[in-house]
Each structure stands twice: as structure tokens, then as C-alpha cells.
Design an enzyme around this catalytic site. Structure first.
Site, PDB file in Angstrom:
ATOM      1  CG  ASP A  13      -2.008  -0.998   1.156  1.00  0.00           C
ATOM      2  OD1 ASP A  13      -2.304  -1.458   0.043  1.00  0.00           O
ATOM      3  OD2 ASP A  13      -2.572  -1.355   2.202  1.00  0.00           O
ATOM      4  CG  ASP A  17     -11.968  -5.482  -2.860  1.00  0.00           C
ATOM      5  OD1 ASP A  17     -11.007  -6.215  -3.149  1.00  0.00           O
ATOM      6  OD2 ASP A  17     -11.859  -4.262  -2.667  1.00  0.00           O
TER       7      ASP A  17
END
Length: 408
Positions: free
Chosen positions: A168, A287
């Protein structure tokens, strides 16, 4: 220009020294590193099919033989008349030009390269198709059945499975702690990328979570720095909402771009990106959560449910031009209890593009399990790699011991 980028070969099917390196690129998807030039040529050929190609397409285009075929399909520096990714099978239809000695030699050379990728090539004369179509279809069907029910090769045969750490990034810096020894700067994505490459990672995914308007400029600079240092492919995701965003990142050196929420809100974005850059550059991140008996697509890290069923959305995305699926089970993510092998296996059987498993990795056994049970092309994880709970060299040795092909 990034020196590790493969250059498209020139001059027909003939291979020269420069092409050899290009063909060695281990691109574990259905295009095997095909360049944009090859994609453009394939597109033109689809609009100029022969009578024989049209005849065969009519009887195999809708899974009449139980497997999906694609016509004029880019494979490395070649274009296959028909390709079935599920069975790793190419069908070639030969007109009279293939009786010429120089063309015969090129066909032989081409076939050797393709067989090196584990792809079976079947050739039929146009006359054979016209005179005995049923016999041709029977031979193709036998080849499909042989591939589908063959035992997996032992000792690392076939395309290597990929191990992919995910980082990230915020404002050009990594934001999750990484427990590398002798790391001078745990927030420097360039240094982290180099460390992972040295450990043996096959690819990297950078997810940009920057919330400012300076996002694009910051990420472009980071991508340029990473591309200069890295000798493995990497994907950039987060904040890509239009062609210009993707173009800037790819031009800076990213190998692929990943889209998620923007594609849900505007599915045509997938098609636009695929047409502009080629499907091999487009990764769709999904997701998913299990809600009321259905797998549902979620946004915002799993906090916002949509009306899309996961399986339907992934199939739609493939049809629109997505070249790869990064599927994260939010039910498994962070649990370290293993990947969602059931869903991954189900989706993998539905589509003909590579799938990356994400969410749930907690041990080396989980990676073995997802490759064996779901037959995914790659497995992605974050914290187990970042905190040194699983070391990539150890993981690859474990996978190799379980007869899972990996790049050592």
C-alpha cells in the site's frame, strides 16, 4: 525506456537473436508477452478471415466442443488462428501457401516455440475442413479431452505459478510496516521493491491509497523510480478512472494497471482501456463478500455493497476485455485462515483469463492449497511477507516440494 521491456520482433515469423530474449519472457497468462503490434495485427486479421476460418468458427465459437476458443489470438510474437486457453490448444488452418518450403520451415520453427510454452498445435488443410468437417471436430475434441483430464506434470512442468507481494502506497510512501533486515527506509517503495525482487517475488502490486489531488504526479514519479530499479513486472492500482491516468502510469514504466471501483461505476472503462493499450495490461480487482447466500461485489475495502454478483461481474469484465482478475475475499482477508479456494475454483472454471488469489494467506500450506485446489495462476499476500512470517525463498521451495511449478 525500461531495458527489461520486451521488444516486439520484426520481419514475419522468422526469429532472430533479439527475438530470443523476447520469447523467454515468462508471461504466465494467455498472451505470453504479446506486444501491442501483435494485438493490432490480430485485430486486423479478425476483420479479414478466410472462408475456412469462418466455417470452423461457426462450429466452435459457442463452446460447442465444451471449451472456449478465441480466433486470431495473440501468442508471444505469433497470431494463432484459434486458441483454447483452457486446453492450451492452437488450431491452425493451412491454405496452399503453407506448401511453400520457406513457409513450411517457418511453421516448424513457430510450432517448436509454442510447444515450448506447453501449447499443443494442431494443423488442418483447408480441403480437409471442407471435405470432412466431422472428422476435424472429432480430432479437436479428442485433444481437448486429453488436455482437460491429463494429470498435472511433476517436477515443475508447465507455466510457473506466481508469488506476488502487495504494497500500500500513500503520497509515494509505503504505509504498512515491513520487517526486512538491513532496510534503510521502510517507507521507500523503491527499496522495498528491490528487496522483494531479490527474494524471488515474481511480480509486485502497488496499491495507491493517496487521497490528494497530487496523486497522479506523485505516483508517476514513484513508478519511474521503481521501473529503473526493478527487473520483475509490477502493477499499479488505485485512483485510475480514465485513459489518461493509465497512460501516464504505463508510460512511466508500470507493466499493468489495476482498476476496481471505477470499473464498477463505469464498466465501459474496461473496454476502453483494453482497446487503447491491449487486454494484457488491464487487471480487474474485485473485492467480494458472501451475503445472504450470494457472493457480492463490494467497494471501499469491503464497506460498500453493490448489486453485482461476483461471478456475473467477473464474466462481464472478461467479455469487456479484462486480461486478468485479482479476486480478494473480504471474508478471508486478514484472517490468515487460508484463501477462499471454493470461490476461486468456481470462478477459475468460468473464465479463460488468469486469476490472482488474494485474502487469507497465513501459512505456506495455504499457498500450496490454493494452487492445488483452485489452480489459480498466482497468489498475492501482504502482511505475511511484510513481517517476515513467510519468506519467499522458503515458500517457493515448499511449493516445489509439492510439485507446483515455480520460478526458483
Amino acid at each position: 525506456m525500461n531495458s527489461r521491456k520486451a521488444k516486439p520482433p520484426l520481419g514475419g515469423w522468422g526469429l532472430n537473436e533479439d527475438d530470443f530474449d523476447f520469447l523467454q519472457v515468462n508471461e504466465p497468462n494467455m498472451f505470453y508477452g504479446a506486444s501491442n503490434i501483435i494485438f493490432e495485427n490480430a485485430k486486423r486479421l479478425r476483420n479479414n478471415v478466410t472462408e475456412a476460418e469462418n466455417l470452423l468458427w461457426q462450429v466452435i465459437s459457442n463452446k460447442q466442443l465444451g471449451a472456449k476458443f478465441r480466433r486470431q489470438h495473440p501468442i508471444s510474437c505469433f497470431i494463432a488462428d484459434f486458441y483454447c486457453h483452457e486446453a492450451k490448444l492452437i488450431i491452425e488452418l493451412d491454405g496452399s501457401i503453407h506448401d511453400l518450403p520457406e513457409v513450411i520451415n517457418n511453421d516448424i520453427e513457430r510450432q517448436k516455440v509454442l510447444e515450448g510454452f506447453g501449447i499443443k498445435v494442431m494443423r488442418f488443410k483447408n480441403a480437409e475442413l471442407y471435405n470432412n468437417l466431422d472428422s476435424v471436430l472429432e480430432k479437436i475434441n479428442e485433444a481437448i479431452q486429453a488436455k482437460q483430464f491429463a494429470s498435472p506434470p511433476l517436477g515443475g512442468g508447465g507455466l510457473s505459478k506466481r508469488i506476488i507481494p502487495c504494497l500500500d502506497v500513500k503520497d509515494g510512501r509505503t504505509v504498512k510496516g515491513v520487517n526486512f533486515v538491513d532496510l534503510r527506509d521502510a517507507g521507500d517503495p523503491v527499496e522495498l521493491a528491490a528487496q522483494y525482487a531479490q527474494q524471488g517475488a515474481d511480480e509486485l502490486v502497488f496499491l495507491d491509497i493517496t487521497a490528494t489531488h497530487e496523486r497522479r504526479k506523485t505516483m508517476i514519479e514513484m513508478v519511474k523510480s521503481v521501473a529503473r530499479q526493478l527487473n520483475i513486472p509490477f502493477t499499479i492500482g488505485g485512483g485510475i478512472t480514465e485513459i489518461a491516468d493509465a497512460e501516464a502510469l504505463l508510460n512511466a514504466g508500470a507493466d499493468k494497471i489495476s482498476i476496481n471501483s471505477a470499473a464498477v461505476r463505469n464498466p465501459k472503462l474496461i473496454e476502453d482501456l483494453a482497446k487503447t493499450f491491449g487486454v494484457q495490461f488491464v487487471v480487474l480487482a474485485v473485492d467480494t463478500k458472501y451475503v445472504n447466500g450470494k457472493n457480492m461485489v463490494h467497494l471501499n475495502g469491503g464497506r460498500l455493497i453493490t448489486e453485482l454478483e461476483t461471478e456475473n461481474w467477473i464474466k462481464q469484465a472478461e467479455d469487456l476485455g479484462a486480461g486478468e482478475i485479482l479476486l480478494t475475499s473480504m471474508d478471508h482477508d486478514g484472517t490468515k485462515a487460508g484463501f477462499d479456494c471454493g470461490l476461486l475454483s468456481k470462478v477459475n472454471q468460468m473464465i479463460n483469463i488468469p486469476i490472482i488469489a488474494s485474502g487469507g494467506a497465513g501459512s505456506m500450506a495455504h499457498f500450496t492449497e490454493v494452487f492445488q485446489k483452485a489452480n489459480v495462476d498466482a497468489a498475492l499476500a501482504a502482511s505475511v511477507f511484510h513481517y517476515g512470517e513467510i519468506l519467499i525463498p522458503d515458500l517457493k521451495q515448499e511449493l516445489k516440494r509439492n510439485n507446483i511449478p515455480v520460478r526458483i
